[in-house]
Write a protein that holds these residues in place. Structure first.
Motif, PDB file in Angstrom:
ATOM      1  N   ASP A 111     -88.494   8.316 -46.886  1.00  0.00           N
ATOM      2  CA  ASP A 111     -87.234   9.149 -47.291  1.00  0.00           C
ATOM      3  C   ASP A 111     -87.126   9.492 -48.658  1.00  0.00           C
ATOM      4  O   ASP A 111     -86.730  10.817 -48.894  1.00  0.00           O
ATOM      5  N   ALA A 112     -87.627   8.590 -49.471  1.00  0.00           N
ATOM      6  CA  ALA A 112     -87.394   8.851 -50.831  1.00  0.00           C
ATOM      7  C   ALA A 112     -88.540  10.132 -51.076  1.00  0.00           C
ATOM      8  O   ALA A 112     -88.284  11.050 -52.089  1.00  0.00           O
ATOM      9  N   ALA A 113     -89.630   9.727 -50.650  1.00  0.00           N
ATOM     10  CA  ALA A 113     -90.842  10.908 -50.997  1.00  0.00           C
ATOM     11  C   ALA A 113     -90.652  12.209 -50.195  1.00  0.00           C
ATOM     12  O   ALA A 113     -91.165  13.097 -50.796  1.00  0.00           O
ATOM     13  N   LEU A 114     -89.863  12.245 -48.906  1.00  0.00           N
ATOM     14  CA  LEU A 114     -89.834  13.421 -48.236  1.00  0.00           C
ATOM     15  C   LEU A 114     -88.461  13.608 -47.893  1.00  0.00           C
ATOM     16  O   LEU A 114     -87.737  13.415 -46.866  1.00  0.00           O
ATOM     17  N   PRO A 115     -87.557  14.058 -49.182  1.00  0.00           N
ATOM     18  CA  PRO A 115     -85.930  14.047 -48.687  1.00  0.00           C
ATOM     19  C   PRO A 115     -85.675  15.286 -47.835  1.00  0.00           C
ATOM     20  O   PRO A 115     -86.485  16.244 -47.706  1.00  0.00           O
ATOM     21  N   LYS A 116     -84.691  15.153 -47.252  1.00  0.00           N
ATOM     22  CA  LYS A 116     -83.984  16.290 -46.407  1.00  0.00           C
ATOM     23  C   LYS A 116     -83.544  17.517 -47.379  1.00  0.00           C
ATOM     24  O   LYS A 116     -83.326  17.135 -48.441  1.00  0.00           O
ATOM     25  N   PRO A 117     -83.586  18.522 -46.813  1.00  0.00           N
ATOM     26  CA  PRO A 117     -83.173  19.808 -47.874  1.00  0.00           C
ATOM     27  C   PRO A 117     -81.751  19.523 -48.468  1.00  0.00           C
ATOM     28  O   PRO A 117     -81.662  19.932 -49.736  1.00  0.00           O
ATOM     29  N   GLU A 118     -80.838  18.658 -47.894  1.00  0.00           N
ATOM     30  CA  GLU A 118     -79.555  18.687 -48.766  1.00  0.00           C
ATOM     31  C   GLU A 118     -79.297  17.262 -49.431  1.00  0.00           C
ATOM     32  O   GLU A 118     -78.405  17.147 -50.079  1.00  0.00           O
ATOM     33  N   GLU A 119     -80.638  16.579 -49.338  1.00  0.00           N
ATOM     34  CA  GLU A 119     -80.847  15.483 -50.287  1.00  0.00           C
ATOM     35  C   GLU A 119     -81.143  15.677 -51.629  1.00  0.00           C
ATOM     36  O   GLU A 119     -82.001  16.837 -51.906  1.00  0.00           O
ATOM     37  N   GLU A 120     -81.081  14.935 -52.568  1.00  0.00           N
ATOM     38  CA  GLU A 120     -81.413  14.937 -54.118  1.00  0.00           C
ATOM     39  C   GLU A 120     -82.979  14.813 -53.939  1.00  0.00           C
ATOM     40  O   GLU A 120     -83.462  13.808 -53.452  1.00  0.00           O
ATOM     41  N   ALA A 121     -83.854  15.559 -54.807  1.00  0.00           N
ATOM     42  CA  ALA A 121     -85.100  15.407 -54.838  1.00  0.00           C
ATOM     43  C   ALA A 121     -85.538  14.662 -56.252  1.00  0.00           C
ATOM     44  O   ALA A 121     -84.803  14.972 -57.101  1.00  0.00           O
ATOM     45  N   TYR A 122     -86.626  13.863 -56.349  1.00  0.00           N
ATOM     46  CA  TYR A 122     -86.776  13.239 -57.470  1.00  0.00           C
ATOM     47  C   TYR A 122     -88.322  13.691 -57.868  1.00  0.00           C
ATOM     48  O   TYR A 122     -89.251  14.037 -57.195  1.00  0.00           O
ATOM     49  N   ASP A 123     -88.558  13.403 -59.403  1.00  0.00           N
ATOM     50  CA  ASP A 123     -89.709  13.621 -59.868  1.00  0.00           C
ATOM     51  C   ASP A 123     -90.611  12.486 -59.682  1.00  0.00           C
ATOM     52  O   ASP A 123     -92.015  12.484 -59.807  1.00  0.00           O
ATOM     53  N   LEU A 124     -89.913  11.335 -59.757  1.00  0.00           N
ATOM     54  CA  LEU A 124     -90.948  10.103 -59.648  1.00  0.00           C
ATOM     55  C   LEU A 124     -90.033   9.151 -58.917  1.00  0.00           C
ATOM     56  O   LEU A 124     -88.760   8.732 -59.008  1.00  0.00           O
ATOM     57  N   VAL A 125     -90.652   8.331 -57.964  1.00  0.00           N
ATOM     58  CA  VAL A 125     -90.020   7.251 -57.340  1.00  0.00           C
ATOM     59  C   VAL A 125     -90.985   6.083 -57.603  1.00  0.00           C
ATOM     60  O   VAL A 125     -91.929   5.715 -57.391  1.00  0.00           O
ATOM     61  N   VAL A 126     -90.008   4.961 -58.350  1.00  0.00           N
ATOM     62  CA  VAL A 126     -90.546   3.650 -58.514  1.00  0.00           C
ATOM     63  C   VAL A 126     -90.119   2.502 -57.508  1.00  0.00           C
ATOM     64  O   VAL A 126     -89.051   2.502 -57.321  1.00  0.00           O
ATOM     65  N   VAL A 127     -91.227   2.001 -56.779  1.00  0.00           N
ATOM     66  CA  VAL A 127     -90.547   1.273 -55.724  1.00  0.00           C
ATOM     67  C   VAL A 127     -91.123  -0.189 -56.264  1.00  0.00           C
ATOM     68  O   VAL A 127     -92.326  -0.653 -56.521  1.00  0.00           O
ATOM     69  N   ASP A 128     -90.092  -1.252 -56.212  1.00  0.00           N
ATOM     70  CA  ASP A 128     -90.392  -2.729 -56.741  1.00  0.00           C
ATOM     71  C   ASP A 128     -90.612  -3.502 -55.284  1.00  0.00           C
ATOM     72  O   ASP A 128     -89.866  -3.741 -54.503  1.00  0.00           O
ATOM     73  N   LEU A 129     -92.027  -3.332 -55.071  1.00  0.00           N
ATOM     74  CA  LEU A 129     -92.625  -3.985 -53.836  1.00  0.00           C
ATOM     75  C   LEU A 129     -92.240  -5.710 -54.014  1.00  0.00           C
ATOM     76  O   LEU A 129     -92.366  -6.063 -55.035  1.00  0.00           O
ATOM     77  N   PRO A 130     -92.437  -6.254 -52.789  1.00  0.00           N
ATOM     78  CA  PRO A 130     -92.559  -7.840 -52.770  1.00  0.00           C
ATOM     79  C   PRO A 130     -93.900  -8.202 -53.270  1.00  0.00           C
ATOM     80  O   PRO A 130     -94.800  -7.499 -53.929  1.00  0.00           O
TER      81      PRO A 130
END
Length: 386
Positions: A111-130
């Motif tokens: 969802d973060a990498a492929l946002p819906k048209p009405e959602e905010e788009a980001y230039d960078l997604v940082v994921v704190d993995l396990p």
């Protein structure tokens, strides 16, 4: 958009590194989403009062996601449940099953990498993995689940949906219901979207480890597992590095040990040493003092090239990069048009490139951090030349 996956051994400072990475990028003007995957809010205490207009922090909520998914599944299977006389589960009695947390993380990543048209788009997604072992299992999940789905519910059989009621009466046994195939198809699409994000050239992994013998072992294992999945390491953040000024006295041994590990790491990675602050970093000032870079290395895909040596040696060679692999930890099995590759504790079943499907395996060798599998054209399958 770029995706940066942060992982490392437990207790290595990966959450702190993720927060520092996201904060640095946001302060540079990059619209950044910091995604936390822990059930508890570990990012909140690390960030403290740190804030910037370009930073959004979000935490995965597996409980809510699981209840929503199960409610939707019950609605789709309503006719089957009514036929069986089964009662539906109420939302308040639903507790997540094992694996629900991993699926929730994957969905949040998609969802973060492929946002819906009405959602905010980001230039960078940082994921704190396990921590690394769990992270590697999580990253392997989309491909493995899609494999199981295709084996249990082959897509080609879905073409005969209209015949299922007739076949069921003829065979005298119930046939898979429409909702089952529909659910499988939807899940396959979701998993395919996550796979596409992980395979994207803009998706990189940032490793975090404390320099020393245990950290070196953890980095070698992580790099091997990531390479087998075709994931590229952006950088290695070396945490809790003791200052050289402490090289004398009782800290001389630990400082020398860290220096040795850092020198070894620098031969293979872009290493960013983070000096030990003498305390757990908290808040914007501490995170800035770590000097962790934001976006990191330039994007780039991991390639598994096939070289043609047929003219000289009569073989084609498939190069599979496996940094840190050891010969006694490797195993290969050809199974139809697939190759089962085992490297240490990791295993992956990969489809053969089309040219290699018409060949037989002629041998393999590990050289310079790459597994080179030799294939010899099968005269019965290879086009004949005049």
């Amino acid at each position: 958009m770029r995706t940066l996956l942060i992982t490392g051994p437990g207790g290595s400072g990966r959450t702190t590194t993720a927060a520092a990475t996201a904060l640095t990028a946001a302060r540079e003007g990059t619209r950044t989403l910091l995604l936390g995957t822990d059930r508890t809010d570990t990012l909140g205490p690390v960030l403290g009062d740190a804030a910037t207009p370009h930073l959004t922090v979000r935490r995965v909520d597996p409980d809510t996601d699981f209840r929503t998914d199960l409610a939707a599944l019950q609605d789709r299977a309503a006719s089957a449940l009514d036929l069986l006389g089964a009662s539906r589960l109420d939302p308040e009695e639903i507790a997540p099953l094992p694996g629900a947390e991993e699926l929730a993380v994957l969905r949040a990543l998609r969802d973060a990498a492929l946002p819906k048209p009405e959602e905010e788009a980001y230039d960078l997604v940082v994921v704190d993995l396990p921590p690394t072992p769990r992270a590697l299992s999580l990253l392997a999940l989309p491909e493995e689940l899609r494999r199981y789905l295709r084996r249990l519910l082959p897509p080609e059989r879905q073409a005969a949906r209209a015949l299922r009621p007739v076949l069921g009466r003829l065979a005298g046994v119930p046939m898979p219901a429409e909702w089952l195939y529909g659910t499988a198809a939807r899940l396959d699409l979701e998993l395919a979207a996550v796979e596409a994000v992980l395979a994207d050239r803009d998706t990189l992994v940032r490793l975090v480890a404390e320099p020393g013998p245990s950290g070196a072992d953890a980095v070698r294992a992580a790099a091997l597992g990531l390479a087998l999945r075709g994931l590229r390491v952006d950088a290695l953040v070396a945490t809790r590095v003791l200052p050289e000024s402490e090289a004398g006295g009782w800290l001389a041994g630990p400082v020398a040990q860290q220096r040795k590990t850092l020198e070894e790491w620098q031969e293979s990675y872009a290493v960013h040493p983070v000096t030990h602050l003498g305390r757990d970093p908290r808040g914007g000032d501490d995170l800035a003092a770590l000097a962790v870079p934001g976006a990191g290395a330039e994007p780039g895909a991991v390639s598994w090239p096939v070289t043609d040596s047929a003219a000289d040696d009569g073989v084609l060679v498939w190069h599979i990069p496996l940094p840190g692999a050891r010969r006694d930890e490797l195993d290969l099995i050809r199974r139809g048009d697939e190759l089962v590759v085992t490297a240490g504790p990791f295993r992956r079943i990969v489809p053969l490139p089309s040219a290699l499907r018409r060949c037989t395996v002629d041998g393999a060798a590990l050289r310079e951090g790459a597994l080179r599998v030799r294939f010899r054209p099968d005269p019965e399958l290879w086009p004949r030349t005049r």
